[in-house]
Design a protein around this motif. Structure first.
Motif, PDB file in Angstrom:
ATOM      1  N   PHE A  55     -17.979 -53.556 -13.555  1.00 41.49           N
ATOM      2  CA  PHE A  55     -19.121 -53.274 -13.722  1.00 41.49           C
ATOM      3  C   PHE A  55     -18.388 -52.586 -15.238  1.00 41.49           C
ATOM      4  O   PHE A  55     -19.375 -52.292 -16.673  1.00 41.49           O
ATOM      5  CB  PHE A  55     -19.710 -52.036 -12.969  1.00 41.49           C
TER       6      PHE A  55
ATOM      7  N   TRP B 150     -22.536 -55.634 -20.959  1.00 40.66           N
ATOM      8  CA  TRP B 150     -23.660 -55.119 -20.783  1.00 40.66           C
ATOM      9  C   TRP B 150     -24.622 -54.277 -21.288  1.00 40.66           C
ATOM     10  O   TRP B 150     -25.629 -54.452 -21.114  1.00 40.66           O
ATOM     11  CB  TRP B 150     -23.401 -54.697 -19.077  1.00 40.66           C
TER      12      TRP B 150
ATOM     13  N   ALA C   2     -28.387 -54.145 -23.559  1.00 43.98           N
ATOM     14  CA  ALA C   2     -28.791 -53.902 -22.345  1.00 43.98           C
ATOM     15  C   ALA C   2     -29.636 -52.961 -23.995  1.00 43.98           C
ATOM     16  O   ALA C   2     -30.650 -53.752 -24.198  1.00 43.98           O
ATOM     17  CB  ALA C   2     -28.579 -52.458 -22.392  1.00 43.98           C
TER      18      ALA C   2
ATOM     19  N   SER D  33     -27.891 -48.735  -3.819  1.00 44.30           N
ATOM     20  CA  SER D  33     -28.463 -49.296  -4.029  1.00 44.30           C
ATOM     21  C   SER D  33     -29.511 -50.845  -4.719  1.00 44.30           C
ATOM     22  O   SER D  33     -30.841 -50.404  -4.158  1.00 44.30           O
ATOM     23  CB  SER D  33     -28.009 -49.319  -5.991  1.00 44.30           C
ATOM     24  N   ILE D  34     -28.623 -51.574  -3.974  1.00 44.88           N
ATOM     25  CA  ILE D  34     -29.734 -52.916  -3.577  1.00 44.88           C
ATOM     26  C   ILE D  34     -30.330 -52.865  -2.800  1.00 44.88           C
ATOM     27  O   ILE D  34     -32.024 -52.571  -2.717  1.00 44.88           O
ATOM     28  CB  ILE D  34     -28.455 -53.950  -2.980  1.00 44.88           C
TER      29      ILE D  34
ATOM     30  N   THR E 101     -33.139 -50.079  -3.586  1.00 48.34           N
ATOM     31  CA  THR E 101     -34.685 -51.260  -4.205  1.00 48.34           C
ATOM     32  C   THR E 101     -35.204 -52.268  -3.773  1.00 48.34           C
ATOM     33  O   THR E 101     -36.186 -52.023  -3.464  1.00 48.34           O
ATOM     34  CB  THR E 101     -33.554 -51.764  -5.693  1.00 48.34           C
TER      35      THR E 101
ATOM     36  N   ILE F 222     -36.960 -51.427 -10.038  1.00 50.45           N
ATOM     37  CA  ILE F 222     -36.405 -52.516 -10.236  1.00 50.45           C
ATOM     38  C   ILE F 222     -35.066 -52.244 -12.077  1.00 50.45           C
ATOM     39  O   ILE F 222     -34.008 -53.327 -11.974  1.00 50.45           O
ATOM     40  CB  ILE F 222     -36.712 -54.715 -10.796  1.00 50.45           C
ATOM     41  N   VAL F 223     -36.150 -52.204 -13.278  1.00 45.74           N
ATOM     42  CA  VAL F 223     -34.855 -51.916 -14.465  1.00 45.74           C
ATOM     43  C   VAL F 223     -34.822 -50.688 -14.069  1.00 45.74           C
ATOM     44  O   VAL F 223     -33.453 -50.957 -14.288  1.00 45.74           O
ATOM     45  CB  VAL F 223     -36.057 -51.451 -15.659  1.00 45.74           C
TER      46      VAL F 223
ATOM     47  N   TYR G  84     -30.974 -51.506 -12.589  1.00 38.34           N
ATOM     48  CA  TYR G  84     -30.417 -52.651 -13.456  1.00 38.34           C
ATOM     49  C   TYR G  84     -30.299 -51.316 -14.317  1.00 38.34           C
ATOM     50  O   TYR G  84     -28.513 -50.682 -14.902  1.00 38.34           O
ATOM     51  CB  TYR G  84     -30.692 -53.392 -13.996  1.00 38.34           C
ATOM     52  N   SER G  85     -30.551 -50.237 -14.572  1.00 37.45           N
ATOM     53  CA  SER G  85     -30.188 -49.372 -15.120  1.00 37.45           C
ATOM     54  C   SER G  85     -28.926 -48.612 -14.876  1.00 37.45           C
ATOM     55  O   SER G  85     -28.005 -48.277 -15.656  1.00 37.45           O
ATOM     56  CB  SER G  85     -31.626 -48.195 -16.082  1.00 37.45           C
TER      57      SER G  85
ATOM     58  N   PHE H 259     -26.048 -51.104 -14.913  1.00 37.93           N
ATOM     59  CA  PHE H 259     -24.820 -51.834 -15.899  1.00 37.93           C
ATOM     60  C   PHE H 259     -25.242 -50.703 -17.316  1.00 37.93           C
ATOM     61  O   PHE H 259     -24.633 -51.067 -18.032  1.00 37.93           O
ATOM     62  CB  PHE H 259     -25.590 -52.511 -16.199  1.00 37.93           C
TER      63      PHE H 259
END
Length: 329
Positions: A20, A27, A31, A248-249, A252, A287-288, A291-292, A295
């Motif tokens: 990451f 990333w 973004a 985190s997954i 979510t 979902i966003v 990701y934020s 990444f």
């Protein structure tokens, strides 16, 4: 094939690691494309705001035997030919019609036309209107609420983590979530209503929670940086993100599944617009937000800290010791 628990254990111990931090330029590029693209969407497909923001007239027809939306459009335009109409089905026996601002006389005629079109008594048709000043007040209040939320977030994070750079990274991550979510709304023609605004603030809170958990692990790992740990600052940040990745997954997924169910029920089954607006913003934003955090916020924090003299000198000593010991880069 590894189970989720085995993958989580490998990520926590460092046996498995996703880059990451090492690939943060990629990333950041992705973004930037998402944010710029989301910001440009309204230029080609304007954001749709609800009647609470724009003002207008609203009619509700109850007890209908058919929910054919074309009947409502034709009824309105038979009275006001150039009227802009939006028709929404509510459940199985009601229709809601929103139009531009109308006079009292036009509203009464439209109400009668709707009653005739759907073959119901005029008493089953209710109407109201929202003036432009009230819509301006709603817009101003929403913007103030967002500004206060971001300001308090910056202050609280700076006090909690004792560094403004974590606050800056978290705020940029939150803005990233907000811009992309609004871009998705504009792209697919979703309407922004007060309920959607409440949903936006909710997903910003969720994103803040997720970011705080990851940042707390980053602070724990980076406090051990140096020759003792054998990790550079960026490697410690990357380890922290990997260690919290499964959490985190899972968080979510747990948040998205019930929200998606509520969205389906509100949109397809019940036809409750407020329920749909609220769940839709939370569904997309959750979902966003995941990701934020992974990444954008975490790699950005690493970038902001790595050039500090003390951290740079420590990283150089770690790399020099590693090279001296013959450890591969």
């Amino acid at each position: 094939m590894r189970s989720m628990s085995q993958l989580g254990n490998d990520l926590y111990t460092g046996k498995t690691s996703f880059p990451f931090i090492g690939r943060r330029r990629l990333w950041f590029l992705i973004a930037a494309i998402l944010v710029v693209g989301s910001a440009l969407v309204p230029l080609f497909r304007p954001i749709q705001f609800s009647i609470e923001f724009t003002g207008g007239s609203q009619f509700t027809v109850n007890g209908v035997t058919t929910t054919d939306q074309l009947l409502a459009t034709d009824a309105v335009q038979s009275v006001v030919p150039d009227a802009t109409t939006k028709v929404v089905t509510i459940g199985d026996d009601a229709v809601r019609v929103q139009t531009d601002q109308m006079t009292d006389a036009d509203s009464r005629e439209v109400s009668a036309a709707l009653a005739e079109a759907y073959d119901v008594p005029e008493s089953e048709v209710s109407y109201s209107f929202i003036g432009p000043s009230w819509g301006a007040d709603v817009t101003r209040t929403s913007l103030w609420g967002l500004a206060i939320f971001l300001a308090l977030t910056f202050l609280i994070l700076a006090l909690y983590f004792r560094t403004w750079k974590m606050s800056v990274s978290a705020i940029i991550g939150l803005v990233d979530v907000l811009v992309i979510t609004i871009g998705v709304y504009a792209l697919f023609g979703f309407e922004i209503s007060p309920a959607a605004v409440i949903g936006f603030l909710t997903i910003l809170s969720y994103a803040l929670y997720d970011t705080t958990v990851v940042f707390d692990k980053i602070r724990e790992n980076t406090s051990e940086d140096g020759e003792v740990s054998g990790r550079t600052f960026g490697e410690s940040v990357n380890l922290a993100v990997n260690q919290t990745l499964v959490r985190s997954i899972n968080t979510t997924v747990v948040a998205v599944l019930p929200t998606g169910a509520i969205l389906f029920i509100g949109l397809i089954w019940v036809g409750a617009q407020t329920l749909t607006d609220l769940s839709l913003s939370i569904f997309v934003g959750t979902i966003v937000a995941a990701y934020s955090t992974i990444f954008v916020a975490a790699p950005l924090y690493s970038l902001l800290r790595e050039n500090e003299p003390a951290i740079r000198a420590r990283d150089e000593r770690v790399l020099a010791a590693r090279e001296l010991a013959g450890v591969p880069a």
